[in-house]
Motif scaffolding. Sequence first.
Motif, PDB file in Angstrom:
ATOM      1  N   ASP A 108     106.043  49.503 -96.767  1.00 12.43           N
ATOM      2  CA  ASP A 108     105.547  50.035 -98.042  1.00 12.43           C
ATOM      3  C   ASP A 108     104.025  50.149 -98.096  1.00 12.43           C
ATOM      4  O   ASP A 108     103.458  50.330 -99.175  1.00 12.43           O
ATOM      5  CB  ASP A 108     106.030  49.185 -99.229  1.00 12.43           C
ATOM      6  CG  ASP A 108     107.544  49.097 -99.288  1.00 12.43           C
ATOM      7  OD1 ASP A 108     108.187  50.119 -98.986  1.00 12.43           O
ATOM      8  OD2 ASP A 108     108.075  48.035 -99.620  1.00 12.43           O
ATOM      9  N   LYS A 109     103.341  50.067 -96.939  1.00 14.82           N
ATOM     10  CA  LYS A 109     101.879  50.207 -96.930  1.00 14.82           C
ATOM     11  C   LYS A 109     101.432  51.515 -96.278  1.00 14.82           C
ATOM     12  O   LYS A 109     100.261  51.694 -95.974  1.00 14.82           O
ATOM     13  CB  LYS A 109     101.228  49.009 -96.227  1.00 14.82           C
ATOM     14  CG  LYS A 109     101.439  47.689 -96.973  1.00 14.82           C
ATOM     15  CD  LYS A 109     100.669  46.553 -96.359  1.00 14.82           C
ATOM     16  CE  LYS A 109      99.178  46.677 -96.608  1.00 14.82           C
ATOM     17  NZ  LYS A 109      98.439  45.469 -96.164  1.00 14.82           N
ATOM     18  N   GLU A 110     102.396  52.432 -96.055  1.00 13.28           N
ATOM     19  CA  GLU A 110     102.094  53.754 -95.514  1.00 13.28           C
ATOM     20  C   GLU A 110     101.323  53.683 -94.198  1.00 13.28           C
ATOM     21  O   GLU A 110     100.369  54.414 -93.967  1.00 13.28           O
ATOM     22  CB  GLU A 110     101.326  54.599 -96.540  1.00 13.28           C
ATOM     23  CG  GLU A 110     102.108  54.845 -97.816  1.00 13.28           C
ATOM     24  CD  GLU A 110     101.389  55.737 -98.804  1.00 13.28           C
ATOM     25  OE1 GLU A 110     100.295  56.249 -98.469  1.00 13.28           O
ATOM     26  OE2 GLU A 110     101.915  55.935 -99.918  1.00 13.28           O
ATOM     27  N   SER A 111     101.766  52.778 -93.333  1.00 10.85           N
ATOM     28  CA  SER A 111     101.158  52.716 -92.004  1.00 10.85           C
ATOM     29  C   SER A 111     101.531  53.975 -91.225  1.00 10.85           C
ATOM     30  O   SER A 111     102.407  54.748 -91.629  1.00 10.85           O
ATOM     31  CB  SER A 111     101.618  51.463 -91.267  1.00 10.85           C
ATOM     32  OG  SER A 111     103.023  51.447 -91.125  1.00 10.85           O
ATOM     33  N   ILE A 112     100.877  54.187 -90.108  1.00 10.44           N
ATOM     34  CA  ILE A 112     101.031  55.425 -89.352  1.00 10.44           C
ATOM     35  C   ILE A 112     102.502  55.681 -89.008  1.00 10.44           C
ATOM     36  O   ILE A 112     103.180  54.804 -88.490  1.00 10.44           O
ATOM     37  CB  ILE A 112     100.187  55.375 -88.063  1.00 10.44           C
ATOM     38  CG1 ILE A 112      98.699  55.280 -88.418  1.00 10.44           C
ATOM     39  CG2 ILE A 112     100.441  56.607 -87.198  1.00 10.44           C
ATOM     40  CD1 ILE A 112      97.812  55.013 -87.232  1.00 10.44           C
ATOM     41  N   MET A 113     102.971  56.861 -89.345  1.00 14.14           N
ATOM     42  CA  MET A 113     104.328  57.348 -89.090  1.00 14.14           C
ATOM     43  C   MET A 113     105.388  56.684 -89.955  1.00 14.14           C
ATOM     44  O   MET A 113     106.529  57.151 -90.015  1.00 14.14           O
ATOM     45  CB  MET A 113     104.729  57.194 -87.605  1.00 14.14           C
ATOM     46  CG  MET A 113     103.918  58.049 -86.636  1.00 14.14           C
ATOM     47  SD  MET A 113     104.361  57.761 -84.916  1.00 14.14           S
ATOM     48  CE  MET A 113     106.069  58.307 -84.877  1.00 14.14           C
ATOM     49  N   SER A 114     105.080  55.619 -90.633  1.00 20.51           N
ATOM     50  CA  SER A 114     106.107  54.830 -91.311  1.00 20.51           C
ATOM     51  C   SER A 114     106.464  55.398 -92.677  1.00 20.51           C
ATOM     52  O   SER A 114     105.605  55.898 -93.404  1.00 20.51           O
ATOM     53  CB  SER A 114     105.626  53.388 -91.467  1.00 20.51           C
ATOM     54  OG  SER A 114     106.599  52.606 -92.125  1.00 20.51           O
TER      55      SER A 114
END
Length: 545
Positions: A108-114
């Motif tokens: 839920d922290k909008e990391s790369i590709m996630s």
Amino acid sequence: MPDYPGGDLVVDLLAARGVEHIFSVSGGPLNPIYHGTLRAPVRIVHTRHEAAAAFMAEGTARVTRSPGVCAVTLGPGVTNTVTPALTATRAGVPFLILGGQAPVSLLDKESIMSFDPLPVMRPVTKYAARVVDPARIEECLDAAWTAMTSGRPGPAFLEIPVDVLAGAAPPPAVRRAKSVRYGPGLAAEPAERLGHLISGARRPLLVAGDDILWSAADDALAGAVDHLRVPFVTLRLGRGLVGERHFCCAGVGYLGSNPPLRDAMAEADLVLVVGHEFEADLGYGGLISDEAVVIQSHPDPGVVGKFLRPDLGLVAGSDAVLGALARSDRGGFDRAWCERVARDWRAWRDRATAEPQVDGGGIHPARLSALLEEAMPPGTTFVTSHGNVDFWADPVLRITPPSRYLRAGQSGALGAEIPFGVAAKLASPATTVVVIVGDGGFAFHGLELETALRYGAPIVVVVYDDEKWGAIALPQQRAYGTEIELDLPRRAWWKMVEAMGGHGEYVDDEADLGDALTRALGSGVPALVQVKVPSVEAPYVAYHS
């Protein structure tokens, strides 16, 4: 890295269930799974696209009758499997998608590709879950496996974040994948009712469907057909489980592909559907007479009565139902009618496959399909999909055990053809595998022939090239008198395959086909034979459009 990480546990659990291949496209979050295969009898097959990896997992299930597995990276890697998951859901085929994910601390922290794929995957699978603790990997994998293989089968999705795969995991439980499960049996009272309805019929029609595959009821189907001598049609995953050259065979169970079946279904006074639902290709049962008796069986109670309420609905495995049929009284059948139903289909097929060579060169797709059947050795696995050329192959190919027929058409998706073929060859290296695909469908995953080259899977792909999106162009021409952007200029796909190291040929004359197929079969490498065919509307397309 701990001594026994979660990735090792995943691979060990899969190996214990008989999984031999994990189809994948590389992704960093999957490294613990890749590492786990170094110490287990499970091989990574690295494909060119995640959709192809998922189709190969589904194709494995269709051939082995046990779920195949693919592993894809987070984000777009997962979303690329949505169409194969939909295809398997519509087809009732179990396979497992393992999805990578960022560490739990970054969810839920909008990391790369996630992103959160669960809302996307739930509608196209039977089970979708996320594992957030290595100690729960086995529990969740067991739940996914149970969901995939219970009732009407289907795919499952299991997301495992990278830190869970890399974290310390407990060893597998002692009691794991060795249990044996059976489908529901047939109690005495419904079995007696079944026998009573069979004995009272004069014009019976048997439809053999999907659950016969999953119930491993091949021999029971053959026994029931031989005992009853009833006209039968085979549908979807039921094809290839009993000989379609049998004198009682009335062709394929698709109303669109089998015009004589429409008359037979309307005339029958008893329609028995074993291991299937009354789906669109059966016209939802709309052609069945109101006076006819309808019997339907399936181990999933949600299937029995779906779309059409039967006179007798049996929630039972196909093996139990077919076993009861093999003990039933057949004395009242109208033998002349039964024999005519099968004879009418054979006559229709003979007419369809007798088309002469067309002006300007090329081979009629019905005739080409018949020639392919005759040229291939016994036991060949045939693969088709959902285009106009496939709808010519469907009613013409006669599949006889131990041959198999993998048709990827339930969802209408193209692209599964070559991945299915590669998976079938890897699962059974000694089997000849022939993929039939149109010039449009080939371009979806034609590059997976390079995967076939890398992993030593010498399949034969026959491209029916009519230079069109035929399933759309022909009805459009009929309805509007024109076609809009549906031409596909001929491309030398056979040369592309040669450039990769495979074998390629082009054929536009029937006289050259036999030798071309012989060379392709003998090449020892993935081969493509591109055949010029006329753009001729298949009966299935005409019926449904």
